[in-house]
Design an enzyme around this catalytic site. Structure first.
Site, short mmCIF file in Angstrom:
data_model
loop_
_atom_site.label_atom_id
_atom_site.label_comp_id
_atom_site.label_asym_id
_atom_site.label_seq_id
_atom_site.Cartn_x
_atom_site.Cartn_y
_atom_site.Cartn_z
N ASP A 155 -23.69 18.43 48.55
CA ASP A 155 -22.95 19.55 49.10
C ASP A 155 -21.94 20.06 48.05
O ASP A 155 -21.18 19.26 47.49
CB ASP A 155 -22.22 19.05 50.36
CG ASP A 155 -21.62 20.15 51.19
OD1 ASP A 155 -22.39 20.93 51.77
OD2 ASP A 155 -20.38 20.24 51.26
N GLU B 76 -26.28 21.70 45.80
CA GLU B 76 -25.92 23.00 46.34
C GLU B 76 -24.77 23.55 45.49
O GLU B 76 -23.66 23.03 45.54
CB GLU B 76 -25.46 22.90 47.79
CG GLU B 76 -25.14 24.25 48.39
CD GLU B 76 -24.06 24.23 49.46
OE1 GLU B 76 -24.08 25.09 50.33
OE2 GLU B 76 -23.16 23.35 49.43
N ASP C 207 -26.72 27.52 56.93
CA ASP C 207 -25.55 28.37 56.70
C ASP C 207 -25.88 29.85 56.73
O ASP C 207 -24.99 30.68 56.55
CB ASP C 207 -24.92 28.06 55.32
CG ASP C 207 -24.28 26.69 55.26
OD1 ASP C 207 -23.77 26.23 56.30
OD2 ASP C 207 -24.28 26.08 54.18
C1 NOJ Z 1 -21.79 23.71 52.41
C2 NOJ Z 1 -22.51 23.32 53.66
O1 NOJ Z 1 -23.84 23.72 53.58
C3 NOJ Z 1 -21.77 23.96 54.81
O2 NOJ Z 1 -22.45 23.83 56.02
C4 NOJ Z 1 -20.41 23.34 54.87
O3 NOJ Z 1 -19.64 23.99 55.87
C5 NOJ Z 1 -19.67 23.43 53.55
N1 NOJ Z 1 -20.51 23.12 52.43
C6 NOJ Z 1 -18.52 22.46 53.50
O4 NOJ Z 1 -18.99 21.15 53.41
#
Ligand code: NOJ
Length: 526
Positions: free
Chosen positions: A202, A261, A322
């Site tokens: 993440d 990510e 997301d």
């Molecule tokens: C990216 C994640 O995909 C998202 O869902 C999350 O709210 C943020 N990072 C914070 O961890």
């Protein structure tokens, strides 16, 4: 399947949002036994790995992306024993497990932060990012939180601010502290030992911030977070050696995979994190966020491939937890034709396809009508301009039964009202369904090394309506022609003999007639 099949390069990865996949104990929330019960389905679909969004104990301010213990399972999802069964059962079906590691920040309920907040000389204090107030008492710099408001939270007892890139309940860790670094690297080892084969990191490029916490320069944008150029709060050079350390841990086990990510990074920056002594892959948001236009997809695919060095392998995705779902973005009402073309693109382009649960049946976002219904806290401050991410996180539709067969109780988010028609059971029985298209194309991809690992050669014919490209591997060639439009078109038949892998057989001479939203896969024959 070929002997040298490498799951993360040649296979298909499927993202599961565990709260919404399958609820085995009928409490309205999906769980690990629920996932175990669906492994046969995933195997039949042709999935080689599942990425599980976080399943660690969490107060769920950000639904699991606020971790309170990195080495345990949240009881709402099951037990560590359930997890071990999941790993074992998945392995039996050649399905690998990818865990989501949220290491940029913890929950404010993590014991480390509870300690850190106690006093300035607590041994855990330096595990987080603390700064003294400015002389006027204000926050140490101009950084903003992604989810709204300043990124600094004041703790009067310490007369200090701590930094949080997301919610204030998600304090950022101090990755320059060697103990933090070691504790985090240990999390990798822990789950590798449990039989996990991969990780999704993440927002990894946010681990390090500018050591002097300099103000970000201003720019024009919509929300306060966008009013500044994010130069000092992300993408610091210290990330590269850390990726080397992470990779060395991954390489202690055979055939592992780590995908990152990136946050606020263009394809070139994203690609810079991938390679032999770095990540295996990272997500290219630029591709996923395209509008429905073949030229745009073609351009961003090419940009992505060009940016990646030879020791990195691309991956592609169209949706995740997301963003609005693929079918919501591209399809009109219940018409799946564009979803089919999108699926064909995802499953034939160069790069490991990531499928977001439900994408294979064309799930649409659920509508969010009232502020009071919003579960994702991000949806509240920006209402009604941004309604949060609940839309794409609703339960999977398994059958036309109550609550789409997800649960016998009201689920934590409602199912979409289209579930009577749009569900796994109904689509399995329909040869023309999106689900059966996914299955067929996955099978074709698995049988064709050119589609799995071949080079990508674009064909610039009618890029207004068509996306066409060759995939070539050794002496094998596959031609993919996808019609993004409702027009019937003609396509110049390439030289040589071709036979259909999918769609109509080509004529022996002359042009190919490409029907509206046509999907054509042709293979060169001797
Ligand atoms: C990216 C994640 O995909 C998202 O869902 C999350 O709210 C943020 N990072 C914070 O961890």
């Amino acid at each position: 399947m070929k002997k040298d099949f490498l799951w993360w390069r040649d296979g298909i990865i499927y993202q599961i949002y565990p709260r919404s996949f399958a609820d085995s104990n009928n409490d309205g929330v999906g769980d690990l036994p629920g996932i175990i019960g669906k492994l046969d389905y995933l195997q039949d679909l042709g999935v080689d790995a599942i990425w599980l969004s976080p399943i660690y104990p969490s107060p769920d301010v950000d639904y699991g992306y606020d971790v309170a213990d990195y080495k345990d399972i949240d009881p709402q999802f099951g037990t560590m024993q359930d997890f071990e069964v999941l790993v074992k059962e998945a392995k039996k079906r050649a399905i690998h497990i990818i865990m989501d590691l949220v290491l940029n920040h913890t929950s404010d309920q993590h014991p480390w932060f509870i300690e850190a907040k106690k006093s300035r000389d607590n041994p855990y204090h330096d595990w987080y990012l603390w700064k003294n107030p400015k002389p006027n008492g204000g926050p140490p710099n101009n950084w903003q939180a992604v989810f709204g408001g300043p990124a600094w939270e004041y703790i009067p007892e310490l007369d200090q601010y701590y930094y949080h890139m997301f919610f204030k309940e998600q304090p950022d860790l101090n990755w320059r502290n060697p103990q933090v670094r070691e504790a985090m690297l240990d999390v990798f080892r822990f789950w590798l030992n449990k039989g996990v084969d991969g990780f999704r990191l993440d927002v990894f490029n946010a681990y390090f911030k500018d050591p002097e916490f300099k103000d970000n320069p201003p720019q024009i944008g919509i929300r306060p977070f966008d009013w500044q150029k994010h130069i000092f709060d992300v993408s610091q050079p210290e990330m590269y050696p850390l990726l080397g350390e992470i990779r060395a841990i991954m390489d202690t086990k055979k055939n592992t995979y780590v995908v990152g990510e990136t946050f606020l990074a263009d394809p070139e920056q994203t690609a810079s994190y991938c390679g032999d002594d770095k990540l295996h892959a990272a997500f290219n948001f630029n591709f996923a966020e395209n509008r429905w236009h073949p030229k745009r997809f073609l351009r961003s695919a090419q940009q992505w491939y060009n940016a990646l060095s030879d020791d990195a392998w691309p991956n592609n995705f169209l949706s995740n937890h997301d963003m609005h779902r693929t079918a919501t973005r591209f399809c009109l009402d219940e018409d799946d034709r564009r979803a089919k073309v999108a699926a064909a693109m995802l499953l034939t382009l160069q790069g490991t396809p990531f499928i977001y649960y439900g994408e294979e049946i064309g799930l649409r976002d659920i509508p969010i009508r009232r502020k009071g219904d919003v579960k994702d806290p991000v949806g509240k401050p920006f209402w009604p301009f941004f309604k949060g991410r609940d839309g794409c996180r609703a339960p999977m539709h398994w059958s036309p039964k109550e609550n789409a067969g997800f649960s016998t109780t009201n689920p934590w988010l409602p199912v979409h009202k289209n579930y009577l028609k749009r569900n796994v059971e109904t689509q399995t029985a329909d040869p023309d369904s999106l689900l059966n298209l996914f299955k067929q194309l996955i099978r074709i991809r698995k049988a064709e090394p050119a589609l799995q690992r071949g080079d990508f050669i674009p064909v610039f014919e009618d890029p207004q309506y068509l996306l066409a490209f060759f995939r070539t591997y050794e002496d094998q060639q596959v031609l993919v022609v996808l019609n993004f439009s409702s027009r019937e078109l003609l396509f110049d038949r390439p030289e040589g003999n071709w036979s259909a892998l999918f769609g109509a057989e080509p004529p022996e001479t002359g042009q190919l007639t490409i029907l509206p939203f046509d999907i054509r896969l042709l293979k060169k024959t001797a």
